[in-house]
Design an enzyme around this catalytic site. Sequence first.
Site, PDB file in Angstrom:
ATOM      1  N   ASP A  90       0.716  -1.153  -0.020  1.00 17.45           N
ATOM      2  CA  ASP A  90       0.001  -0.150   0.006  1.00 17.45           C
ATOM      3  C   ASP A  90       0.890   1.017   0.192  1.00 17.45           C
ATOM      4  OD1 ASP A  90       0.870  -0.640   2.739  1.00 17.45           O
ATOM      5  OD2 ASP A  90      -0.778   0.709   3.578  1.00 17.45           O
ATOM      6  N   GLU A 184      -0.093  -1.367   5.624  1.00 14.98           N
ATOM      7  CA  GLU A 184       1.277  -1.003   6.498  1.00 14.98           C
ATOM      8  C   GLU A 184       1.057   0.434   6.839  1.00 14.98           C
ATOM      9  OE1 GLU A 184       5.062   0.578   7.895  1.00 14.98           O
ATOM     10  OE2 GLU A 184       3.786   1.224   6.433  1.00 14.98           O
TER      11      GLU A 184
HETATM   12 ZN    ZN Z   1       6.737   2.435   4.147  1.00 15.30          ZN
END
Ligand code: ZN
Length: 421
Positions: A90, A184
Amino acid sequence: MSTFTSPLAEALAPGLLERFVRYARVDTQSSRESEQRPSTPGQLELAQLLAEELRTIGLEVRVAETGFVYGSLPATVSGADVIGLSAHLDVSPDAPGAGVEPLVHRGYDGGVIALPRGGTVLDPARMPALRECVGHDVVTSSGDTLLGADDKAGVAEIVTALAHLSAHPELPRPELRVAFGPDEEIGDGATRFDIEGFGARCAYTLDGSTLGELQDETFSAVEVTLTITGVDVHPGMAQGILVNAAKLAGRVLAALPADGLSPETTAGREGFVHPTAVRATARRAELEFIVRDFDDVKLDEHVALLRRVAERVVATEDGAELVVEVREQYRNMRAHLDAVPEVTAMAEEAIRREGIEPIRTQIRGGTDGSIMSARGLPTPNLFTGGHEYHSVREWASVQEMAAASAVVVHLAAVWAERVGR
Ligand SMILES: [Zn+2]
């Protein structure tokens, strides 16, 4: 003279750049509001694309329901430890992430780079890292989106290194496992990482920045919510009765230490107490804080201070009530990595083989590695050559990215050579 750190890096660069640009164009922005996991469908799209590509390279691959892509490249030596590599799919929700159009500025001349959209300017006077990259091929967005080097630089560097290793079975390597995971940036990636199934002895995230960086320390982090309940009555008949929660919230903020303990006044190893959101009415106020420190004892002291300040303020008003909630986010990975010093030592050796002096730094934030290390998979973080993350000024140097990819190739050799030593 070549601007690359080695002939290997130079050889890896074209494939690496092609991959990076292709991944950057996929919209994988994660979303804090979404209830789905992965939080957005674009992340699954990139996961599938990578799974196909890794299969073509010669890895055994599976895509988990969680959106994680797991792959495995067999060893060329026997008896070596299984080593993991990881990066996140992401990109940050903190800047526009759809419609990324990467631009490659070949042979950067050291001047101001004006991007075609959004009036965005990369000014070397304000970007010390850019001044280090004169002569490099600099990749930027077109100015109105982030670039996504965080962390597609890491993804492309790992895939490129694996492709090189797979094409060169004469190079010594341990079994390499790779994991690319979603979400994340919203702090929800590594909790779903299948560490058991991954089965590596240790792992390396490629999610850093500056050339040569090796990070084995992160903040320890908690979130604190203060809920203040006041006494609400019609203001026309409020004398002696009304207790305004919004005013109490203001007093709590004003009573916090003015000069220290804030992100805007601290650096290096100092921690902070940082209000991130305040929602207040006369009846009820909710104050959200993030609290950070490298030292767990000091982290507890910061939380205690916040609690004391809030209690003292709220106690001055009869009828007002305070609820304090503390939520654990992640812990400094240093303690876990100190227990296995060879994990960072091997990374230092790999960086040196690329002719770069390793820079040991601490992250004023967290990485997937903080959670992975706490869950039993020691995971320091390596540089990627991306800079100015989470902004429309985000950029990356092809030369630095290629160096990171070459370091992964060396890392495989270093672990393979360790057998029998
Ligand atoms: Zn990162």
